[in-house]
Every structure is written in C-alpha cells, then in structure tokens.
Design a protein around this motif. Sequence first.
Motif, PDB file in Angstrom:
ATOM      1  N   HIS A   1       1.479   6.479  -7.268  1.00 28.91           N
ATOM      2  CA  HIS A   1       0.446   7.389  -7.771  1.00 28.91           C
ATOM      3  C   HIS A   1       0.810   8.851  -7.496  1.00 28.91           C
ATOM      4  CE1 HIS A   1      -2.242   4.329  -9.155  1.00 28.91           C
ATOM      5  NE2 HIS A   1      -2.375   3.775  -7.963  1.00 28.91           N
ATOM      6  N   ALA A   2       1.442   9.105  -6.347  1.00 28.63           N
ATOM      7  CA  ALA A   2       1.833  10.481  -6.038  1.00 28.63           C
ATOM      8  C   ALA A   2       2.890  10.980  -7.025  1.00 28.63           C
ATOM      9  CB  ALA A   2       2.359  10.556  -4.601  1.00 28.63           C
TER      10      ALA A   2
ATOM     11  N   PRO B   1       0.810  -1.224   0.000  1.00 25.59           N
ATOM     12  CA  PRO B   1       0.000   0.000   0.000  1.00 25.59           C
ATOM     13  C   PRO B   1       0.841   1.269   0.000  1.00 25.59           C
ATOM     14  CG  PRO B   1      -0.954  -1.613   1.490  1.00 25.59           C
ATOM     15  CD  PRO B   1       0.370  -2.159   1.059  1.00 25.59           C
ATOM     16  N   GLU B   2       1.913   1.300   0.774  1.00 26.13           N
ATOM     17  CA  GLU B   2       2.782   2.477   0.797  1.00 26.13           C
ATOM     18  C   GLU B   2       3.450   2.687  -0.562  1.00 26.13           C
ATOM     19  OE1 GLU B   2       6.832   4.069   3.087  1.00 26.13           O
ATOM     20  OE2 GLU B   2       5.830   2.231   3.738  1.00 26.13           O
ATOM     21  N   GLN B   3       3.913   1.590  -1.174  1.00 26.54           N
ATOM     22  CA  GLN B   3       4.551   1.700  -2.479  1.00 26.54           C
ATOM     23  C   GLN B   3       3.572   2.177  -3.547  1.00 26.54           C
ATOM     24  OE1 GLN B   3       7.860   1.696  -2.584  1.00 26.54           O
ATOM     25  NE2 GLN B   3       8.456  -0.336  -3.301  1.00 26.54           N
ATOM     26  N   ILE B   4       2.353   1.658  -3.509  1.00 30.00           N
ATOM     27  CA  ILE B   4       1.341   2.056  -4.490  1.00 30.00           C
ATOM     28  C   ILE B   4       0.984   3.533  -4.313  1.00 30.00           C
ATOM     29  CG2 ILE B   4      -1.049   1.697  -5.237  1.00 30.00           C
ATOM     30  CD1 ILE B   4      -0.645  -1.279  -4.494  1.00 30.00           C
ATOM     31  N   GLY B   5       0.884   3.964  -3.065  1.00 28.09           N
ATOM     32  CA  GLY B   5       0.613   5.378  -2.809  1.00 28.09           C
ATOM     33  C   GLY B   5       1.705   6.271  -3.358  1.00 28.09           C
ATOM     34  N   ARG B   6       2.959   5.852  -3.173  1.00 32.75           N
ATOM     35  CA  ARG B   6       4.080   6.635  -3.707  1.00 32.75           C
ATOM     36  C   ARG B   6       4.053   6.649  -5.229  1.00 32.75           C
ATOM     37  NH1 ARG B   6       9.536   5.436  -5.088  1.00 32.75           N
ATOM     38  NH2 ARG B   6      10.837   7.314  -4.961  1.00 32.75           N
TER      39      ARG B   6
ATOM     40  N   GLY C   1      -5.418  -1.654  -4.349  1.00 31.62           N
ATOM     41  CA  GLY C   1      -5.252  -0.922  -5.597  1.00 31.62           C
ATOM     42  C   GLY C   1      -4.470  -1.686  -6.640  1.00 31.62           C
TER      43      GLY C   1
ATOM     44  N   GLU D   1       1.233  11.631 -10.438  1.00 35.54           N
ATOM     45  CA  GLU D   1       0.470  12.882 -10.443  1.00 35.54           C
ATOM     46  C   GLU D   1       1.407  14.080 -10.491  1.00 35.54           C
ATOM     47  OE1 GLU D   1      -2.929  15.208  -7.758  1.00 35.54           O
ATOM     48  OE2 GLU D   1      -2.201  13.221  -7.164  1.00 35.54           O
TER      49      GLU D   1
END
Length: 314
Positions: free
Chosen positions: A228-229, A221-226, A281, A232
């Motif tokens: 996408h950030a 989850p942390e890797q996926i968040g990074r 995700g 963007e």
Amino acid sequence: MPILPAGPLSYGMQLPIQSQSAIYAEPWEAGATPFDLVEIARTADRTGFAYLASCDHVAIPRRLAEGMSTVWYDPVATLGFLAGVTERVLLMSHVAVVGLRHPLATAKQYATLDHLSGGRLILGVGAGHVREEFEALGADFDGRGGVLDETVDALRAALGPEEYPEFAGERFSFSGLGQLPRPAQERVPIWVGGSSPAAVRRAAVRGDGWLPQGDPRGKLPEQIGRLHALREAAGVAEPIVVGAITEPLYVGEPDWSVGRRTLSGKPEALAESLREYAAMGVHQIQVRFRSRSRAELTDQMAAFAADVAPHLDR
C-alpha cells in the motif's frame, strides 16, 4: 461477480490435476481424468467459490522434473474447457508467465477466453523461474522482470476496448493491427503474482490485485503495508485486491494423517482462524483441501462452502 477490496472475504482455489508438483499434489491426481476436473469445477461453480485457477509452464527440464513433475496443463485450454461447463465462477491464470510470449499472442488467447466465458477472466501474471523454459522459447530470462513490466503495460492496451490497440515500448510496439473478439469485460483485471521486492512493487504500481506466493501469516502484514505504501507513493488511487494462500485445510476431524501444517476441525474454528487474514487486510483467500480422492475433495469443497464460508465475515 467481481472480487472487490470493499467486499466480503472471497475464497477461490487452484485447480488440482492441472499441475502436479510434489509440493502439493495428492496421489490420486496422477490417475485423474478430464471428468474429474469437470466435477471439481461444477462443484466450485455451484457452491459459491469465487474463482478457479490454473498454472502456466510450457516445459520442465529434467533437473527439476522430480520435484515439479512435467504435468502442467495449458491454462488457456484448461480454463476454456471449464468455462463451457460452468456459469458463474471466475477463471484465473495463477500465474501466466507472460514474458514467454509476445503480448499480442497473449492478448489474443485471453481476450478470446474472456469473450467466450462471458467476462469471467482474471489474468494473473508472474515473472517465471525456469531458465531452460525461457531459453527454449527464445525469451529473455535474465531480463524477465523488465520484460514483465512492459508486457503488463502492453496487455493493458491489447486487452482494452479498442479493435486496433496501440502500444510503443522498448521491447514491444504495435499499432494498426486489429484483434477481435474483444474481451467481454471493459477492463480485464490483472493480478500480479510473487512475493519478492520486485514483485510487490510491480503489483503496487501496475496491478489490480496481488497474489503473494508462499508468504507465511506472520510476514503478510508487513508485506501488505509495503504494498500500500508503494502504491500510494506511485500515485495510484485505485484500490488493489490483496490475496493470500492459506494453509492446507480439512473440514472436520480427519481419520488419516493430513500433515501438521493442515488446519482441521470444526467449521467455526476454521472460520475463526481464516478471519485473521481479513483482519490483516486480505480480500481473497486461496484455499486447498487435503483429500484422498476426487469425491473427498468435492465433499470438502461443499462442506467448506456450506459450513465455513458463512462464518468468514463475522
């Protein structure tokens, strides 16, 4: 059948036999034949697997051979061979170490594969990690990250629709050089492999998909968040396909030791566990089955497709 971020959770697999690292190869693979590969590919094609993947190493030094083995089939030859005995399953390099070759050479190989397979290629790329392999081929090992970045950009041009692609970079430049056949796909998807900060950034900025390498569930989850950030922040509007490699699987209750990390049991329980990836995700999972023979592997594949896969999106 493209794998889309908006679609249901897809599942594919790395082919056995074609790479036989001690980390994951089963004992039966050492004596396997091309016929076994064909039967595995046909099973995947028939039962709804989204893709089959093949690795890429040119040569393994003695210092690494005990763990990695020296069994690494060429991915283009392997996937081309299997393209001829399948109809719908996608064909993926996971991953092609494209920094070992000039982008035009890579484009020629993979454009031909996509053309012959009717547009079934996913080009997975990675930086590589074997210094001696790079040195033997005259490739830049220490600068391989930058080489890969530019190679992906060059491949975007070289695998595009133009017969005479053009690209000008720091390391590679080409124009006025025609390459036919063109890929069957209007845009060949390029998925970036690796879980290092540089690999995640590369996937976010340049990739159509991300292939994490060895991230445990708790870290994803942390890797996926990074991911996408970073995407963007780079102003990339197109969605990206996020992948994950699952734990080893065994459908049913095994009567032999499959290892403590292996997920086994009833199909509904396996599906419940795998649905956690979608909740993070993830859009596609790469599965691997414990097996003692090719027949047991294809039985496991068929059981997964029939009994587990229908529950993945509930």
